[in-house]
Scaffold this active site. Structure first.
Site, PDB file in Angstrom:
ATOM      1  N   VAL A 134      39.274  39.524  45.762  1.00 21.72           N
ATOM      2  CA  VAL A 134      40.481  39.366  46.004  1.00 21.72           C
ATOM      3  C   VAL A 134      41.109  40.394  45.131  1.00 21.72           C
ATOM      4  O   VAL A 134      41.394  40.377  43.717  1.00 21.72           O
ATOM      5  CB  VAL A 134      41.346  38.137  45.645  1.00 21.72           C
ATOM      6  CG1 VAL A 134      42.975  37.948  45.649  1.00 21.72           C
ATOM      7  CG2 VAL A 134      40.805  37.019  46.613  1.00 21.72           C
ATOM      8  N   PRO A 135      41.452  41.796  45.421  1.00 19.16           N
ATOM      9  CA  PRO A 135      41.307  42.838  44.639  1.00 19.16           C
ATOM     10  C   PRO A 135      42.703  43.131  43.751  1.00 19.16           C
ATOM     11  O   PRO A 135      43.527  43.855  43.986  1.00 19.16           O
ATOM     12  CB  PRO A 135      40.963  44.171  45.527  1.00 19.16           C
ATOM     13  CG  PRO A 135      41.858  43.558  46.757  1.00 19.16           C
ATOM     14  CD  PRO A 135      41.400  42.136  46.691  1.00 19.16           C
ATOM     15  N   CYS A 136      42.922  42.247  42.670  1.00 15.39           N
ATOM     16  CA  CYS A 136      44.293  42.284  42.133  1.00 15.39           C
ATOM     17  C   CYS A 136      44.188  43.670  41.203  1.00 15.39           C
ATOM     18  O   CYS A 136      45.441  44.176  40.790  1.00 15.39           O
ATOM     19  CB  CYS A 136      44.546  41.125  41.088  1.00 15.39           C
ATOM     20  SG  CYS A 136      42.993  40.589  39.970  1.00 15.39           S
ATOM     21  N   HIS A 137      42.997  44.105  41.000  1.00 12.78           N
ATOM     22  CA  HIS A 137      42.929  45.358  40.068  1.00 12.78           C
ATOM     23  C   HIS A 137      43.611  46.709  40.983  1.00 12.78           C
ATOM     24  O   HIS A 137      43.721  47.557  40.255  1.00 12.78           O
ATOM     25  CB  HIS A 137      41.234  45.735  39.949  1.00 12.78           C
ATOM     26  CG  HIS A 137      40.560  46.220  40.972  1.00 12.78           C
ATOM     27  ND1 HIS A 137      40.044  45.050  41.816  1.00 12.78           N
ATOM     28  CD2 HIS A 137      40.175  47.383  41.727  1.00 12.78           C
ATOM     29  CE1 HIS A 137      39.318  45.480  42.785  1.00 12.78           C
ATOM     30  NE2 HIS A 137      39.293  46.764  42.864  1.00 12.78           N
TER      31      HIS A 137
END
Length: 172
Positions: A134-137
């Site tokens: 879950v690519p919050c970056h």
């Protein structure tokens, strides 16, 4: 709730992988942020027990392939989280951001049709328990500046550079 904790080495440090009995990913964080991970698990599940287990083969393979340059390898991993409905909406929206691409908090707020909610989007992004998958970056400030990341800004920079380097090399 009974959860399994495993560890997997990566180019950005040892990862902590939390799954349920079915192998669904519940949390992914970095070894030096274990207290943060445990805090998020407590917020999401109130009571839980972590026991040591093996990393499910599908998760290990997907993460290994992601770090080898196949940015899409993690896209189909099953995840499940607690959190509020708003948080889960944001986390679902995060998974639509392609590897090698970034979005601002405002962009995500517009995507979920709540254009004035960029601060709430930021808070939900910061409460994401599942790094990388879950690519919050991939979320940055409106100015293009790197903003906070639960795994630390040097890791965020590394992940974004890695994705820019490999974007488009593998088919979806």
């Amino acid at each position: 709730m009974q959860l399994l904790l495993s560890r997997l080495d990566s180019p950005v440090g040892e990862m902590l992988i939390v799954t349920d009995a079915e192998g669904t990913l519940r949390a992914l964080d970095f070894h030096d942020y274990e207290p943060r991970m445990r805090t998020l698990l407590a917020r999401h599940y109130e009571t839980y027990q972590l026991t040591t287990g093996d990393t499910p083969d599908a998760i290990a393979a997907a993460l290994t392939n992601y770090f080898a340059g196949d940015l899409n390898a993690v896209n189909h991993l099953p995840t499940q989280t607690g959190g509020t409905e708003f948080q889960r909406t944001i986390w679902k929206a995060l998974r639509t951001i392609p590897g090698g691409v970034t979005r601002s908090y405002g962009d995500l707020a517009k995507q979920i049709k709540k254009p004035s909610a960029s601060r709430a989007v930021g808070l939900a992004n910061g409460a994401n328990p599942i790094a990388i998958v879950v690519p919050c970056h991939r979320v940055i400030g409106a100015s293009g500046a790197l903003t906070g990341y639960g795994g630390g800004l040097p890791r965020k920079r590394w992940l974004l550079d890695h994705e820019r380097k490999h974007a488009g090399l593998f088919a979806a």
